[in-house]
Write a protein that holds these residues in place. Sequence first.
Motif, PDB file in Angstrom:
ATOM      1  N   PRO A  64       0.828  -1.207   0.000  1.00  0.00           N
ATOM      2  CA  PRO A  64       0.000   0.000   0.000  1.00  0.00           C
ATOM      3  C   PRO A  64       0.864   1.260   0.000  1.00  0.00           C
ATOM      4  O   PRO A  64       2.077   1.191   0.206  1.00  0.00           O
ATOM      5  CB  PRO A  64      -0.794  -0.099   1.302  1.00  0.00           C
ATOM      6  CG  PRO A  64      -0.301  -1.270   2.029  1.00  0.00           C
ATOM      7  CD  PRO A  64       0.814  -1.907   1.277  1.00  0.00           C
ATOM      8  N   PRO A  93       2.376   1.772   4.042  1.00  0.00           N
ATOM      9  CA  PRO A  93       2.275   0.483   4.732  1.00  0.00           C
ATOM     10  C   PRO A  93       2.410   0.667   6.245  1.00  0.00           C
ATOM     11  O   PRO A  93       3.239   1.450   6.694  1.00  0.00           O
ATOM     12  CB  PRO A  93       3.464  -0.302   4.165  1.00  0.00           C
ATOM     13  CG  PRO A  93       4.416   0.717   3.672  1.00  0.00           C
ATOM     14  CD  PRO A  93       3.595   1.895   3.239  1.00  0.00           C
ATOM     15  N   LYS A  94       1.549  -0.022   6.973  1.00  0.00           N
ATOM     16  CA  LYS A  94       1.580   0.070   8.433  1.00  0.00           C
ATOM     17  C   LYS A  94       1.823  -1.319   9.002  1.00  0.00           C
ATOM     18  O   LYS A  94       1.202  -2.287   8.564  1.00  0.00           O
ATOM     19  CB  LYS A  94       0.245   0.612   8.966  1.00  0.00           C
ATOM     20  CG  LYS A  94      -0.036   2.037   8.536  1.00  0.00           C
ATOM     21  CD  LYS A  94       0.872   3.023   9.270  1.00  0.00           C
ATOM     22  CE  LYS A  94       0.868   4.393   8.618  1.00  0.00           C
ATOM     23  NZ  LYS A  94      -0.440   4.993   8.535  1.00  0.00           N
ATOM     24  N   PHE A  95       2.721  -1.382   9.947  1.00  0.00           N
ATOM     25  CA  PHE A  95       3.088  -2.685  10.517  1.00  0.00           C
ATOM     26  C   PHE A  95       2.758  -2.704  11.999  1.00  0.00           C
ATOM     27  O   PHE A  95       2.441  -1.686  12.588  1.00  0.00           O
ATOM     28  CB  PHE A  95       4.577  -2.928  10.322  1.00  0.00           C
ATOM     29  CG  PHE A  95       5.027  -2.728   8.923  1.00  0.00           C
ATOM     30  CD1 PHE A  95       4.834  -3.724   7.981  1.00  0.00           C
ATOM     31  CD2 PHE A  95       5.604  -1.544   8.524  1.00  0.00           C
ATOM     32  CE1 PHE A  95       5.228  -3.525   6.675  1.00  0.00           C
ATOM     33  CE2 PHE A  95       6.005  -1.346   7.218  1.00  0.00           C
ATOM     34  CZ  PHE A  95       5.813  -2.348   6.294  1.00  0.00           C
ATOM     35  N   ASN A 115      -5.198   1.769  12.375  1.00  0.00           N
ATOM     36  CA  ASN A 115      -3.759   1.872  12.115  1.00  0.00           C
ATOM     37  C   ASN A 115      -3.421   1.585  10.665  1.00  0.00           C
ATOM     38  O   ASN A 115      -2.374   1.976  10.190  1.00  0.00           O
ATOM     39  CB  ASN A 115      -2.968   0.861  12.956  1.00  0.00           C
ATOM     40  CG  ASN A 115      -3.072   1.158  14.417  1.00  0.00           C
ATOM     41  OD1 ASN A 115      -3.388   2.257  14.807  1.00  0.00           O
ATOM     42  ND2 ASN A 115      -2.822   0.157  15.235  1.00  0.00           N
ATOM     43  N   GLY A 116      -4.285   0.828  10.002  1.00  0.00           N
ATOM     44  CA  GLY A 116      -3.995   0.472   8.617  1.00  0.00           C
ATOM     45  C   GLY A 116      -3.249  -0.847   8.483  1.00  0.00           C
ATOM     46  O   GLY A 116      -2.864  -1.226   7.386  1.00  0.00           O
ATOM     47  N   THR A 117      -3.036  -1.552   9.596  1.00  0.00           N
ATOM     48  CA  THR A 117      -2.341  -2.836   9.480  1.00  0.00           C
ATOM     49  C   THR A 117      -3.212  -3.859   8.745  1.00  0.00           C
ATOM     50  O   THR A 117      -2.699  -4.794   8.146  1.00  0.00           O
ATOM     51  CB  THR A 117      -1.967  -3.393  10.859  1.00  0.00           C
ATOM     52  OG1 THR A 117      -3.097  -3.302  11.717  1.00  0.00           O
ATOM     53  CG2 THR A 117      -0.828  -2.616  11.465  1.00  0.00           C
ATOM     54  N   GLU A 154      -4.708  -3.461   6.070  1.00  0.00           N
ATOM     55  CA  GLU A 154      -4.512  -3.358   4.627  1.00  0.00           C
ATOM     56  C   GLU A 154      -3.433  -4.335   4.142  1.00  0.00           C
ATOM     57  O   GLU A 154      -3.422  -4.731   2.985  1.00  0.00           O
ATOM     58  CB  GLU A 154      -4.134  -1.919   4.253  1.00  0.00           C
ATOM     59  CG  GLU A 154      -4.239  -1.667   2.772  1.00  0.00           C
ATOM     60  CD  GLU A 154      -4.000  -0.224   2.386  1.00  0.00           C
ATOM     61  OE1 GLU A 154      -3.621   0.581   3.247  1.00  0.00           O
ATOM     62  OE2 GLU A 154      -4.199   0.078   1.196  1.00  0.00           O
ATOM     63  N   LEU A 155      -2.511  -4.681   5.024  1.00  0.00           N
ATOM     64  CA  LEU A 155      -1.481  -5.638   4.635  1.00  0.00           C
ATOM     65  C   LEU A 155      -1.876  -7.073   4.951  1.00  0.00           C
ATOM     66  O   LEU A 155      -1.431  -7.999   4.281  1.00  0.00           O
ATOM     67  CB  LEU A 155      -0.175  -5.306   5.360  1.00  0.00           C
ATOM     68  CG  LEU A 155       0.591  -4.143   4.744  1.00  0.00           C
ATOM     69  CD1 LEU A 155       1.690  -3.683   5.668  1.00  0.00           C
ATOM     70  CD2 LEU A 155       1.174  -4.556   3.415  1.00  0.00           C
TER      71      LEU A 155
END
Lengths: 310, 258
Positions: free
Chosen positions: A85, A88-90, B98-100, B102-103
């Motif tokens: 994306p 990117p967020k981890f 948080n957008g995690t 999306e992965l």
Amino acid sequence: MMEPVLRIHNLTKHMGSLTPVKGISFNLERGSCTALLGPNGAGKTTTLRMLAGLLSPSQGEIRYGNSGETGADNQRWQKRIGYLPQYPKFYGWMSGLEYLIFSAKLSGLPGKQAKLRSLEVLEMVGLQEAANRRISGYSGGMKQRLGIAQALVHEPEMILLDEPVSALDPIGRREVMDLLDRLRGEVTILFSTHVLHDAEEVCDRMVLMVDGRIAEQGELSELRAKYRQPLLLLEVEPGEREADWLRSLPERHFIEEAEIRNRAARLVVQDMDEARAALVREMADAGIRFQRIEAGASSLEDMFMKVVGA
Amino acid sequence: MSMFWIHFKKEMLEAARSYKWIWVPAVFLLLGVMQPVMMYYLPDILMMSGDIPPEAAALITVPPPEEILASTLSQFSTIGLLVLVLSAMNTVAGERSNGTAELVLPRISSVLPMMIAKWAAMMSLLILSFVLGYAGSAYYTSQLIGTLEWGPMLGAGAFYIAWLAWIVTLVLPLGAVLRGPAAAFIALGSAAALTMLASLLPSHLQWSPGRLSAIATECLTGGDPSAWAPAVSAVCFMALSTIAATLLLKRRPLLPQA
């Protein structure tokens, strides 16, 4: 080589009252590198999210692999796509290595292989020294590289990258571009960018999106040839006579398009030889004191600006 | 099944790294132990403070052990529940905001194992914390005040776990549409509303899972309430919440402007 791995037909997405993607169609060939180009807000991210399976299309279809494959095969294909994306967020509490192993396992790699492959991609993106540090302590560039690593960890056949280099400094950008260049041929790459230069550097095809539609698409070399027009650039000394003469230029029949500024003109002409001869003669006759005169050709950049600006 | 384990291990690791495994059980243990100790010393404390006439002080006695355990449960219903809901509120909402997600979501073909793993991780923490606090309370009660019977005590504990569990589970579907704090607030609010309704309209809401905390208390103090309907409905509530959370997350995996 010319076998398509992805076919998109009339893809549309409505979101409330907005329609960010308005019926686009294109194919990706196996092993090709395609840039999805367009200004901000053109619908690139929405398109990539649909291709990654995060959003479902409102209309149209996405087909992976050979024709005839649908439904269940699309599910199977999900495991063969790597997606990065835009931001990117981890999980900050995981280490880079742990995150990659977790991602690899989610995509179906068995434990031991997941670890080996994770170490491999960490090295590929140059993060091996930070492998056991928590992600919360990574810099922006390191996170972006980890993002690319996670997109590659399950050995996908196709990778979708959303603005992979926009957030990077020049060195990071260089590294990512080199990495993409190395991956070419092995995997099918589709990446979005708003910088034409990035697209020209690694890709062989491009799809230009403006306002949810495809404005232009094709091989870069073909597009370059298509939009290659003879171009004359003039610069003159400041002066009344020179300015008047510049303003009168658009009346000449051999000039198709003219952009006149105070002391300079940018002319798109039909026939370079004719235009060159005529203009040089005129300047000599009228005694125009020119500073610079240059013959060249318009680039994709001009086309990009024209299409986007329109 | 293997997908479940991958997610479950991740949730457990997250809880451990954010020290949830320490502070949530610690709160429950503290609440549980404080109650019998407080009750035991309360008459002495009041005597020491002096101003109470002896006639009044004589009225304050140490209650029977069952009642002390029941009052522990009411402590858990306020602060304990708040701590549990707050610790759980970001399990789904956090992944979205948080957008995690999306992965993670593009990698998995089904969201259900992930949601069940999240639920199971929440329940592990809930059960451990409650058992620790409840056992601590029971131990001090039996040491200081008097013996407790095993049967009612275990029964009450089981019903109370069911009560805590269905409320905490509400955070999953709410988190799939709202942000964390909003989800926590609404979960607590609807729990309070259902519990209150159950006591206002007892004949209409026999089945309500909101009755479970009252049933647990009743169990301890010697009643033999019929608890099948609320227990079954609590289990149904949890199953429905988990499934709803799965569907909602699939529909809108990202916050707008995430």
